[in-house]
Enzyme design. Structure first.
Site, PDB file in Angstrom:
ATOM      1  N   HIS A  83       0.834  -1.218   0.000  1.00 13.92           N
ATOM      2  CA  HIS A  83       0.000   0.000   0.000  1.00 13.92           C
ATOM      3  C   HIS A  83       0.865   1.263   0.000  1.00 13.92           C
ATOM      4  O   HIS A  83       0.454   2.299   0.503  1.00 13.92           O
ATOM      5  CB  HIS A  83      -0.950   0.039   1.208  1.00 13.92           C
ATOM      6  CG  HIS A  83      -1.727  -1.221   1.403  1.00 13.92           C
ATOM      7  ND1 HIS A  83      -2.958  -1.448   0.821  1.00 13.92           N
ATOM      8  CD2 HIS A  83      -1.431  -2.359   2.101  1.00 13.92           C
ATOM      9  CE1 HIS A  83      -3.395  -2.645   1.159  1.00 13.92           C
ATOM     10  NE2 HIS A  83      -2.479  -3.224   1.925  1.00 13.92           N
ATOM     11  N   LYS A  95      16.206  21.264 -11.493  1.00 11.64           N
ATOM     12  CA  LYS A  95      15.501  20.021 -11.807  1.00 11.64           C
ATOM     13  C   LYS A  95      16.336  18.974 -12.535  1.00 11.64           C
ATOM     14  O   LYS A  95      17.198  19.279 -13.341  1.00 11.64           O
ATOM     15  CB  LYS A  95      14.269  20.323 -12.674  1.00 11.64           C
ATOM     16  CG  LYS A  95      13.203  21.096 -11.940  1.00 11.64           C
ATOM     17  CD  LYS A  95      12.307  20.202 -11.124  1.00 11.64           C
ATOM     18  CE  LYS A  95      11.472  19.417 -12.023  1.00 11.64           C
ATOM     19  NZ  LYS A  95      10.105  19.409 -11.934  1.00 11.64           N
ATOM     20  N   GLU A 102       9.562   8.058 -17.499  1.00 12.00           N
ATOM     21  CA  GLU A 102       8.191   8.549 -17.662  1.00 12.00           C
ATOM     22  C   GLU A 102       7.647   8.200 -19.050  1.00 12.00           C
ATOM     23  O   GLU A 102       6.484   7.827 -19.207  1.00 12.00           O
ATOM     24  CB  GLU A 102       8.140  10.072 -17.459  1.00 12.00           C
ATOM     25  CG  GLU A 102       8.332  10.458 -16.005  1.00 12.00           C
ATOM     26  CD  GLU A 102       8.553  11.961 -15.823  1.00 12.00           C
ATOM     27  OE1 GLU A 102       7.979  12.761 -16.575  1.00 12.00           O
ATOM     28  OE2 GLU A 102       9.320  12.322 -14.912  1.00 12.00           O
TER      29      GLU A 102
END
Ligand code: ARG
Length: 464
Positions: free
Chosen positions: A156, A283, A290
């Site tokens: 979970h 960044k 992705e």
């Protein structure tokens, strides 16, 4: 341009209808397979006495030239051709005249296209096999380097129990091994020759389908001529295999992305597989992972498109089936493109074991082991579970961890707890004592690494 099939009609198509009907932009990439199929067909026809040896020789040598010239760029595949089969035959006839017209004896484009597509996909699947092997290799290599590095295992997405990083990576190795075995199965079922099925009903010529199958490296001729030209279950099966590979890559990507975040900071992907932001100088984005995650949707779409295209079709060939190649090729291209970056991306990532360990030390992930400790000292498991639940809840209120309690504090919950508890619930012990087969225990992980390496050796030997 008059069509080769002009006869019943005058063969003059409306320009837009002609473009709509054409598949050359998709099937031109099968030119080598189309020519190999024609050479095998001509060879077999001459061996069976359907055409003369001298005609077959002329056809074969002209086809070999055409193949070479397309490869070298000397001969351009015309975008105006209807499909690759028509293009090759038209060039052949242009070059050797009437003899070229004999090639299509006892053949139809229906068995031809089914043959070409299977041959072409066999070679794409070989590439996918190589790439899956190299991904498994990257995974097991990184696993081997981090076989004692403890991290939290999650359920979970909540910290659950301590595991070693290698164990987590080896889970993916198992998935990719099954992907390879599914690929093997699909390829072996696809590996039968439709050639000689003709349009649907076979032929009156004394052909030898076993011979053309053998010349092309198929294991046997397809048993039923209608099935041979009608079904595309091999395309559906391959796209299912590709979809499962993409689903696995997508889950792996998701974890790599999460682990790269500041919040986790378990790994850092190499600069070669990340990008920067056009505005935010700090960044480092996991674009490749992705994209692999994003492209899974497109392969699932290819599978759905193919299933839907086939579902209402009467036997035998229908032009709808021309759509199969666009989906199938896109699925294979996407899997290949993703795997090509994935294996080196995994191999070069930096593993931040100290952060994994720090995370493992928080979150009470040794609570199950404390319950097991009590159980082994005589408390029934359900009671032990409740007792540890109370301890954890009190620790959370007091801002403490399980190893931060004193024995005296433990004794308030149960007299069964004594000094040895700290050794028993240390993260190292939690991992070490997982002795069941396939567990995260050091010995089990060592065994998994060994067997995965053996698996790779065996598969590589088979390829050579
Ligand atoms: N371009 C066609 C395809 O990809 C080849 C087969 C055409 N057969 C026919 N009967 N029109 O499906």
């Amino acid at each position: 341009m008059k069509k080769m099939w002009a006869g019943r009609t005058d063969g003059a198509l409306d320009k837009l209808a002609d473009d709509f009907n054409s598949s050359i932009h998709i099937d031109k990439r099968m030119y080598k397979e189309d020519i190999a199929g024609s050479i095998a067909h001509a060879t077999m026809l001459s061996e069976c006495g359907v055409i003369s040896h001298s005609d077959a020789d002329k056809i074969i040598s002209a086809l070999a030239d055409i193949c070479e010239e397309i490869t070298s760029g000397e001969l351009e595949i015309s975008p105006d051709a209807e499909d690759i089969h028509m293009f090759v035959e038209a060039v052949l006839t242009e070059r050797i005249g009437d003899v070229g017209k004999k090639l299509h004896t006892s053949r139809s484009r229906n068995d031809q296209v089914a043959t070409d597509t299977r041959l072409y996909m066999k070679s794409r699947c070989q590439r996918i096999e190589e790439l899956l092997l190299s991904l498994i290799e990257s995974t097991v290599t990184v696993a081997d380097e981090h076989k004692r590095d403890i991290m939290p295992g999650y359920t979970h997405l909540q910290r659950a129990q301590p595991i070693v990083f290698a164990h987590h990576l080896l889970a993916y190795a198992e998935m990719f091994k099954r992907d390879l075995s599914r690929l093997d199965g699909a390829v072996s079922r696809m590996n039968v020759s439709p050639l000689g099925a003709l349009a649907l009903a076979g032929t009156t010529y004394p052909i030898d389908r076993r011979r053309s199958a053998e010349l092309l490296g198929f294991s046997a001729p397809a048993a039923n001529s209608i099935d041979a030209v009608s079904d595309r279950d091999f395309a559906v099966e391959l796209l299912s295999v590709f979809s499962i590979i993409m689903m696995h890559l997508s889950r792996f990507s998701e974890e790599l992305i999460l682990w790269s975040s500041w919040e986790f900071s378990f790994i850092e992907l190499d600069d070669a597989y990340t990008t920067g932001s056009s505005i935010m100088p700090q960044k480092k984005n996991s674009d490749m992972a992705e994209l692999a995650r994003g492209k899974s949707g497109r392969v699932f779409g290819d599978l759905m498109a193919t299933l839907t295209m086939l579902k209402g079709l009467p036997l035998a060939y229908n032009k709808d089936m021309q759509e199969d190649k666009e989906a199938l090729f896109d699925g294979a291209d996407t899997v290949i493109a993703c795997l090509e970056v994935f294996a080196p991306m995994v191999r070069t990532m930096k593993v931040k074991s100290e952060n994994m360990l720090a995370a493992a030390k928080r979150g009470f992930i040794n609570a199950t082991d404390l319950a097991d400790y009590l159980t082994k000292h005589g408390m029934p498991f359900r009671d032990a579970y409740k007792t540890v639940g109370r301890i954890v809840s009190d620790c959370i209120s007091a801002g403490k961890t399980l190893d931060g309690l004193t024995v005296a504090e433990y004794k308030k919950y149960s007299e069964l707890i004594s000094d040895d508890v700290f050794g028993e619930i240390s993260l190292e012990t939690c991992v070490e004592k997982r002795i069941s087969e396939g567990s995260t225990g050091y010995a089990s992980v060592e065994k998994q690494i060994k067997s995965t390496k053996e698996y790779l050796e065996e598969r590589k030997e088979k390829i050579q």
